[in-house]
Design a protein around this motif. Sequence first.
Motif, PDB file in Angstrom:
ATOM      1  N   GLN A 129       1.540   1.378  -4.143  1.00 21.65           N
ATOM      2  CA  GLN A 129       1.375   0.223  -3.430  1.00 21.65           C
ATOM      3  C   GLN A 129       1.466   0.773  -1.899  1.00 21.65           C
ATOM      4  N   GLU A 132      -2.909   4.761  -2.211  1.00 21.03           N
ATOM      5  CA  GLU A 132      -3.778   4.837  -3.380  1.00 21.03           C
ATOM      6  C   GLU A 132      -4.143   6.435  -3.520  1.00 21.03           C
ATOM      7  N   SER A 312      -4.672  -0.078 -10.528  1.00 20.56           N
ATOM      8  CA  SER A 312      -5.646  -1.212 -10.212  1.00 20.56           C
ATOM      9  C   SER A 312      -4.516  -2.187 -10.105  1.00 20.56           C
ATOM     10  N   THR A 315      -2.705  -2.141  -6.966  1.00 24.28           N
ATOM     11  CA  THR A 315      -3.245  -2.525  -5.807  1.00 24.28           C
ATOM     12  C   THR A 315      -3.580  -3.890  -5.776  1.00 24.28           C
ATOM     13  N   ARG A 318      -0.130  -5.543  -4.530  1.00 24.04           N
ATOM     14  CA  ARG A 318       0.092  -5.465  -3.084  1.00 24.04           C
ATOM     15  C   ARG A 318      -0.751  -6.553  -2.291  1.00 24.04           C
ATOM     16  N   LEU A 418      -6.766  -1.598   1.296  1.00 22.93           N
ATOM     17  CA  LEU A 418      -6.962  -1.695   0.013  1.00 22.93           C
ATOM     18  C   LEU A 418      -8.367  -2.333  -0.434  1.00 22.93           C
ATOM     19  N   ASP A 421     -10.105   1.159  -0.909  1.00 22.22           N
ATOM     20  CA  ASP A 421      -9.481   1.851  -2.005  1.00 22.22           C
ATOM     21  C   ASP A 421      -9.826   1.198  -3.496  1.00 22.22           C
ATOM     22  N   VAL A 422      -9.784   0.099  -3.539  1.00 17.89           N
ATOM     23  CA  VAL A 422      -9.788  -0.690  -4.956  1.00 17.89           C
ATOM     24  C   VAL A 422     -10.905  -0.285  -5.906  1.00 17.89           C
TER      25      VAL A 422
END
Length: 553
Positions: A129, A132, A312, A315, A318, A418, A421-422
Amino acid sequence: MHVVAPDPVRAVLNQPPPLEDYNPYAQDAALREAVAREGAGWADGEVDAFGARCGSAEVLTWGRLANDHPPVLRTHDRYGARLDTVEFHPAYHDLMRLGIGAGLAGRPWTDPRPGAHVARGAALMLRHQADEGTTCPITMTFAAVPTLRLQPEIADEWEPRLLSTDYDERFRPAPDKRGATVGMAMTERQGGTDVRANVTRAEPEGRGGPGEAYRITGHKWFCSAPMSDAFLVLAQAPGGLSCFWLPRFTPDGEVNALRLQRLKDKLGNRSNASSEVELHGAWARLVGEEGRGVATIIEMVRHTRLDCALGSAATLRRALAEAAHHAAHRHVFGRPLAEQPLMQNVLADLALESEAATAFALRLARGFDAGEAEAPFTRLATAVAKYWVTKRAAAGVAEAVECLGGNGYVEESGMPRLYRDVPVNAIWEGSGNVQCLDVLRTAQKAPEAVEAALAEIALARGGNRHLDTHAGRLARDLAAAAADPGGAEGQARRLVEALALGLQGSLLVRHAPPAVADAFCAARLGGGGLAFGTLPPEADARAVVERAWPPLA
């Protein structure tokens, strides 16, 4: 008494405080309960302390800095000599030191007690969190161990370095370092998923065979974490596609002939360097038999896919935390945003998705702890979780950005990072279609895996009518797919989605509060809306949100 009005220019009003210096483990009831339930209760105190560290302003700032100052490639020095190195911001090394020091690269191998994968998984979620990108080299180092053990003489030399909790970023031969990390170089320009299309060649230096030296010549379109101390590489040996262990330095201490061409300019995951490389007769050793490269590498792939699901879920958690924190402090139309019924519905729906992802990922980690006893279940469930959790995390993060409105669309909020990144975990180690086809192949070759998944779902039989109906329909659909494998391929995503929802629903019905389980099953299995925030009227949205995000002390 005279009241001084706030300065309309300089006053900062109706804005939440930064979400930092808090404990994301203590704040996450679903994660704490899963740790205890799945066999890692012995690690609760340790994970709690680690959570406080990961939620500190210092560590969260490391995550920002490592992404604001991405890695820089240095191919040559000022005099024209080859360097082939990557420079990182100090925050990158701080994050790596935090994760390696906590045993995230080796704990289940150094202390393989029941619950070890669960404890590591929970700690990984907490550190993830903050950033990544640095999860990638930690995951590959962790996941390389079971593949490396297929060649014991290489494992005997390298395992102590890979399992060390002392992160050593220095660019020097591994024997001179306190610890080592691992990258991978599998895919090429002409084929990503289809690794058998590789054209990189491996020629034996002598007699060849397992553990022997080869020279590798070719290219890799993606080489993850190029500053690692060694790489698992696929190349075409005389006997076919094979797996090799390629260190950055040769046995005589010279830099190996791995040339970094450029760093990838990626959507997200920016703190982590991903590169294109050329191999000019690079020295490597064969792991396993020639022609068995995919079979050799598959154990690494299984463990990296586990981390895709864990990462995942982290993320998504967060993003939910940021959205709920913002809504708790932001006032709209005279009352907190979190008390507005429609926002409560959205936050509750996100909370359901987050809890279901966490429960599924840590249940899968328990399967890894169980080894052969749960091999049929984990073989199937790993691909299911990798597909579904990564997909739903991307959708959930997008909704969480919207919860912050314009504030969530600016970089300072952290939400765009985020959002960028996800997607990586949905793509890395096989994108969605690959996972779904893997599920179909597993179902056809190992029907006991399907039986194990259905048995897991059946543990909640009678607990929710929507789940019971779904389980019956799923069993029929899986039987039809087994009877017509060719016709099932086009419906593979629908089948895997149904499997994932059945497994998540079963976990929540058995273990979550009724407000959570009932709302999840009604929304996901009972024909609810397609967008987040469409929970039915009977859902207790307030109770779901209060469980997911209790007031911070």
